[in-house]
Design an enzyme around this catalytic site. Sequence first.
Site, PDB file in Angstrom:
ATOM      1  N   LYS A  67       0.822  -1.225   0.000  1.00  0.00           N
ATOM      2  CA  LYS A  67       0.000   0.000   0.000  1.00  0.00           C
ATOM      3  C   LYS A  67       0.853   1.272   0.000  1.00  0.00           C
ATOM      4  O   LYS A  67       0.465   2.289  -0.567  1.00  0.00           O
ATOM      5  CB  LYS A  67      -0.952  -0.001   1.201  1.00  0.00           C
ATOM      6  CG  LYS A  67      -2.033  -1.071   1.097  1.00  0.00           C
ATOM      7  CD  LYS A  67      -2.977  -1.031   2.290  1.00  0.00           C
ATOM      8  CE  LYS A  67      -3.939  -2.207   2.258  1.00  0.00           C
ATOM      9  NZ  LYS A  67      -4.861  -2.208   3.390  1.00  0.00           N
ATOM     10  N   ASP A 104     -10.248   1.677   2.971  1.00  0.00           N
ATOM     11  CA  ASP A 104     -10.301   0.893   4.213  1.00  0.00           C
ATOM     12  C   ASP A 104     -11.153   1.595   5.279  1.00  0.00           C
ATOM     13  O   ASP A 104     -11.950   0.961   5.971  1.00  0.00           O
ATOM     14  CB  ASP A 104      -8.888   0.665   4.776  1.00  0.00           C
ATOM     15  CG  ASP A 104      -8.119  -0.403   4.003  1.00  0.00           C
ATOM     16  OD1 ASP A 104      -8.755  -1.199   3.289  1.00  0.00           O
ATOM     17  OD2 ASP A 104      -6.879  -0.424   4.120  1.00  0.00           O
TER      18      ASP A 104
HETATM   19  P1  NDP Z   1       1.098  -3.602   9.210  1.00  0.00           P
HETATM   20  O1  NDP Z   1       2.130  -4.641   8.949  1.00  0.00           O
HETATM   21  O2  NDP Z   1       1.236  -2.245   8.575  1.00  0.00           O
HETATM   22  O3  NDP Z   1       0.998  -3.329  10.803  1.00  0.00           O
HETATM   23  C1  NDP Z   1       0.983  -4.429  11.689  1.00  0.00           C
HETATM   24  C2  NDP Z   1       0.671  -3.941  13.095  1.00  0.00           C
HETATM   25  O4  NDP Z   1       0.544  -5.106  13.922  1.00  0.00           O
HETATM   26  C3  NDP Z   1       1.749  -3.061  13.726  1.00  0.00           C
HETATM   27  O5  NDP Z   1       1.130  -2.087  14.532  1.00  0.00           O
HETATM   28  C4  NDP Z   1       2.536  -4.075  14.573  1.00  0.00           C
HETATM   29  O6  NDP Z   1       3.160  -3.491  15.701  1.00  0.00           O
HETATM   30  C5  NDP Z   1       1.410  -4.972  15.051  1.00  0.00           C
HETATM   31  N1  NDP Z   1       1.883  -6.296  15.460  1.00  0.00           N
HETATM   32  C6  NDP Z   1       2.396  -7.269  14.663  1.00  0.00           C
HETATM   33  N2  NDP Z   1       2.719  -8.347  15.419  1.00  0.00           N
HETATM   34  C7  NDP Z   1       2.422  -8.031  16.711  1.00  0.00           C
HETATM   35  C8  NDP Z   1       2.519  -8.729  17.938  1.00  0.00           C
HETATM   36  N3  NDP Z   1       3.004  -9.976  18.003  1.00  0.00           N
HETATM   37  N4  NDP Z   1       2.098  -8.108  19.074  1.00  0.00           N
HETATM   38  C9  NDP Z   1       1.591  -6.854  19.013  1.00  0.00           C
HETATM   39  N5  NDP Z   1       1.458  -6.135  17.871  1.00  0.00           N
HETATM   40  C10 NDP Z   1       1.874  -6.722  16.734  1.00  0.00           C
HETATM   41  O7  NDP Z   1      -0.287  -4.289   8.803  1.00  0.00           O
HETATM   42  P2  NDP Z   1      -1.630  -3.558   8.360  1.00  0.00           P
HETATM   43  O8  NDP Z   1      -1.849  -2.405   9.273  1.00  0.00           O
HETATM   44  O9  NDP Z   1      -1.628  -3.299   6.905  1.00  0.00           O
HETATM   45  O10 NDP Z   1      -2.744  -4.697   8.613  1.00  0.00           O
HETATM   46  C11 NDP Z   1      -3.111  -5.081   9.916  1.00  0.00           C
HETATM   47  C12 NDP Z   1      -4.212  -6.145   9.848  1.00  0.00           C
HETATM   48  O11 NDP Z   1      -5.423  -5.588   9.363  1.00  0.00           O
HETATM   49  C13 NDP Z   1      -3.851  -7.310   8.922  1.00  0.00           C
HETATM   50  O12 NDP Z   1      -4.202  -8.512   9.571  1.00  0.00           O
HETATM   51  C14 NDP Z   1      -4.740  -7.084   7.723  1.00  0.00           C
HETATM   52  O13 NDP Z   1      -5.082  -8.273   7.061  1.00  0.00           O
HETATM   53  C15 NDP Z   1      -5.972  -6.435   8.369  1.00  0.00           C
HETATM   54  N6  NDP Z   1      -6.753  -5.641   7.413  1.00  0.00           N
HETATM   55  C16 NDP Z   1      -8.037  -6.026   7.157  1.00  0.00           C
HETATM   56  C17 NDP Z   1      -8.813  -5.316   6.250  1.00  0.00           C
HETATM   57  C18 NDP Z   1     -10.214  -5.745   5.980  1.00  0.00           C
HETATM   58  O14 NDP Z   1     -10.801  -5.292   4.987  1.00  0.00           O
HETATM   59  N7  NDP Z   1     -10.812  -6.577   6.825  1.00  0.00           N
HETATM   60  C19 NDP Z   1      -8.282  -4.144   5.532  1.00  0.00           C
HETATM   61  C20 NDP Z   1      -6.921  -3.790   5.918  1.00  0.00           C
HETATM   62  C21 NDP Z   1      -6.198  -4.545   6.804  1.00  0.00           C
HETATM   63  P3  NDP Z   1       4.668  -2.885  15.627  1.00  0.00           P
HETATM   64  O15 NDP Z   1       4.516  -1.502  15.069  1.00  0.00           O
HETATM   65  O16 NDP Z   1       5.149  -2.917  17.029  1.00  0.00           O
HETATM   66  O17 NDP Z   1       5.456  -3.802  14.712  1.00  0.00           O
END
Ligand code: NDP
Length: 282
Positions: A67, A104
């Site tokens: 994205k 989104d």
């Molecule tokens: P990103 O990779 O940009 O962000 C991931 C986030 O998850 C970060 O804040 C990260 O924290 C956190 N994270 C990852 N692992 C852990 C952990 N073990 N413990 C705590 N926090 C954790 O992903 P996106 O923001 O793009 O997507 C997030 C989710 O939303 C995905 O599962 C995606 O599929 C879903 N989604 C669903 C949509 C829908 O239409 N239903 C649309 C868009 C997204 P840190 O910064 O500390 O690494």
Amino acid sequence: MTKKKFQVVGDPVAHSLSPDIHQQFAAQFGDDLTYGRERVPLAHFTQCADAFRDSGGMGMNVTVPLKGAAYAYVDELEADASVAGAVNTILFRPDRGSKGFNTDGSGLVADLTHRWQVELTGRSVLILGAGGASRGVIVPLAAAGVREVTVANRTVSRARELCADLAGHLTGDVELRACGLEADLSAQGIEVVINATSTGLSDEVLQLPLSNESLAACFCYDMGYGRNAGFLNQVRDVAGRCADGLGMLVEQAADSYAIWLGHRPDTQPVYEKLRAQIGAHP
Ligand code: NDP
């Protein structure tokens, strides 16, 4: 007549429900289109987008982790995409220019308010995660009337950065604050919790800044769905009400479809069909 061409790109993308969703939308209108999926590594995004456009592609959905690359790629940005710094929908114009959108946030707000009847006006919302998805939904939630948004993230500096970036774009009197997942927000009157972390993709248990008692007063929403709704599995026995992100997926797709083709499909029959396929939400 040549079919209109669309596709979704991501890495991975094999699991994407978008081709099925968009074919069901097309059937509602009798639109003649193809909608493919292509796994595109980040380093190849520009090359693939150019090739798709040159082959007559009209629109593209973009998912994790592309994205940000799509944001950098397009010639023009719609307001939500510009603020979010992320593009999930590209429109390729006949003049060869491209415009980026982010649906989104509108998809989440539509799902919460219409499908789940969650009143957002005046609410205190907690968002878990500070990645691309979180970034895309905060301004639309503020526009929908929420009173405060707390962003709790594992890496607290990322939550702070996100809040600083978005603060100037919020409409109304919304309070925006950042904290770590180890904070205790149990006494803060949180009413809606939205999981925007990617932990559902693993089996990890997410550290939560709320006690079970305070979760009982909350509507808990997981942007993940199916196997990826790990947060819901974690809170379903204690939360007030719950929903997964399947409806958000369908609503954001409908907004993309309307951008490309000028008419917004009826999302409910598509949602119900997918729900029957992936199983009940918790
Ligand atoms: P990103 O990779 O940009 O962000 C991931 C986030 O998850 C970060 O804040 C990260 O924290 C956190 N994270 C990852 N692992 C852990 C952990 N073990 N413990 C705590 N926090 C954790 O992903 P996106 O923001 O793009 O997507 C997030 C989710 O939303 C995905 O599962 C995606 O599929 C879903 N989604 C669903 C949509 C829908 O239409 N239903 C649309 C868009 C997204 P840190 O910064 O500390 O690494």
